[in-house]
Scaffold this motif. Structure first.
Motif, PDB file in Angstrom:
ATOM      1  N   THR A 156      30.963 -37.170  -4.415  1.00  0.00           N
ATOM      2  CA  THR A 156      29.662 -36.918  -4.098  1.00  0.00           C
ATOM      3  C   THR A 156      29.062 -35.328  -3.976  1.00  0.00           C
ATOM      4  OG1 THR A 156      30.565 -37.193  -1.170  1.00  0.00           O
ATOM      5  CG2 THR A 156      28.806 -36.400  -1.212  1.00  0.00           C
ATOM      6  N   LEU A 175      26.857 -33.873   1.056  1.00  0.00           N
ATOM      7  CA  LEU A 175      25.756 -34.869   2.107  1.00  0.00           C
ATOM      8  C   LEU A 175      24.256 -34.594   2.092  1.00  0.00           C
ATOM      9  CD1 LEU A 175      28.358 -36.509   4.121  1.00  0.00           C
ATOM     10  CD2 LEU A 175      27.158 -37.222   1.650  1.00  0.00           C
ATOM     11  N   GLY A 204      35.426 -34.593  -1.529  1.00  0.00           N
ATOM     12  CA  GLY A 204      34.285 -34.750  -2.273  1.00  0.00           C
ATOM     13  C   GLY A 204      33.539 -34.440  -3.192  1.00  0.00           C
TER      14      GLY A 204
END
Lengths: 224, 123
Positions: free
Chosen positions: A55, A208, A52
């Protein structure tokens, strides 16, 4: 360099004493000086494939909302997918493709800086290639190094890679919402991290949804 | 995989040096690699030989000496080497623990080097 004649008339020993890793370290120092001169805070984001990193950068940029004052160097083997994902947030992005290489090095960063428009930029994220081994050996000159790991990588990621976690200034555990489904205990991962690196803050996030992002921003010393 | 970048740099440095010194053939190269670098020596040796192919260093002998690690433990004050591979099969992943107190809080004084010491050439 010293050249010494040895055995036989045309055989020579060339004494080099050339420290190869030291060259990357000195280039990293030069990069840091350059960041300091331009008053840029540089942050190296490391982590495994799919942990991630992109992100997280996107989530930080969204929260900071300072668009063009932020630049990102996105390292990847061959694609520009990550650069395009980050560009949407308004930051200035330079893609560095390493081809066969599994890590960024100080020289690649040096070249990327030349390609970046650094006027007015105050903050630079360097997204390293997804890898928990090689980047540890190649400092880039960033002021801070952050390592992202995620619960989907299983319960042993930190104990298995103490080297990179020891080098980190901030350790982030991503995808915290999936911990239960993955049967991973975040507290155990935190214990592992604290044993290896008691000084680095350990932050649980869901990049997220944005959970924990303000804490990351705070730990990196950034202002919203 | 980072073995590839270090091997390429070694090969580039060797060939540049040989060219600058009008070398016709490289007989051997000598390297010193610290035991705390994350390099796999066998891979480095293999890659150097591969990258030398077709050059004046094609038949060169690659000699690699390991530099023993030395750490200084901040927790218990231990100064000295680390556990051997036999004592700790995960050495390269757990390489920073102190053999006396198992702490990670130590300073590496030796063992992170990668030095191209010398090249033997025919001129």
């Amino acid at each position: 360099m010293k050249i010494i004649k040895s055995k036989g008339p045309e055989i020579f020993d060339i004494e080099l004493e050339k420290a190869l890793l030291a060259k990357n370290r000195s280039l990293a120092k030069a990069n840091k000086k350059r960041f300091d001169r331009s008053k840029i805070l540089a942050i190296d984001i490391m982590g495994s494939i799919g942990s991630g990193k992109t992100t997280l950068i996107k989530a930080i940029l969204k929260k900071l909302g300072i668009g063009k004052k932020v630049a990102v160097i996105a390292g990847d083997l061959t694609t520009s997918i990550d650069a395009e994902r980050i560009e949407v947030e308004g930051a200035h992005v330079v893609q560095v493709n390493t081809g066969k290489e599994c890590h960024l090095d100080a020289n690649l960063i040096h070249q990327a800086i030349d390609r970046l428009k650094l006027d007015g930029v105050k903050l630079l994220f360097i997204e390293n290639v997804g890898n928990l081994i090689c980047p540890g050996e190649f400092p880039l000159g960033a002021h801070k190094r952050l390592v992202v790991t995620s619960v989907t990588e299983g319960p042993y990621m930190i104990v298995k890679h103490p080297y990179i976690f020891r080098e980190a200034d901030v350790i982030v555990l991503n995808k915290i919402d999936l911990a239960k489904a993955m049967k991973v205990n975040p507290s155990q991962l935190q214990k592992d991290a604290k044993k290896i690196n008691p000084n680095a803050p350990f932050i649980r996030i869901n990049a997220l949804s944005g959970i924990g992002i303000p804490k990351v921003i705070n730990a990196l010393g950034l202002k919203t | 995989m980072h073995e590839f970048s270090i091997s390429s740099e070694i090969v580039r440095t060797v060939l540049d040096t040989v060219e600058k010194n009008n070398g016709k053939k490289v007989l051997s190269i000598q390297l010193e690699i610290g035991e705390l670098t994350l390099f796999n020596i066998e891979q480095v040796t293999f890659l150097i030989h591969e990258l030398f192919k077709g050059s004046v260093a094609e038949d060169a002998e690659v000699k690699i000496k390991t530099i023993k690690a030395r750490i200084h433990c901040k927790a218990c004050g231990y100064k000295g080497g680390i556990r051997s591979e036999r004592e700790d099969p995960f050495k390269h992943f757990a390489l920073q623990t102190c053999p006396q107190c198992n702490s990670f809080q130590n300073k590496v004084e030796k063992g992170r080097e990668c030095i191209l010491k010398r090249i033997q050439v025919v001129r």
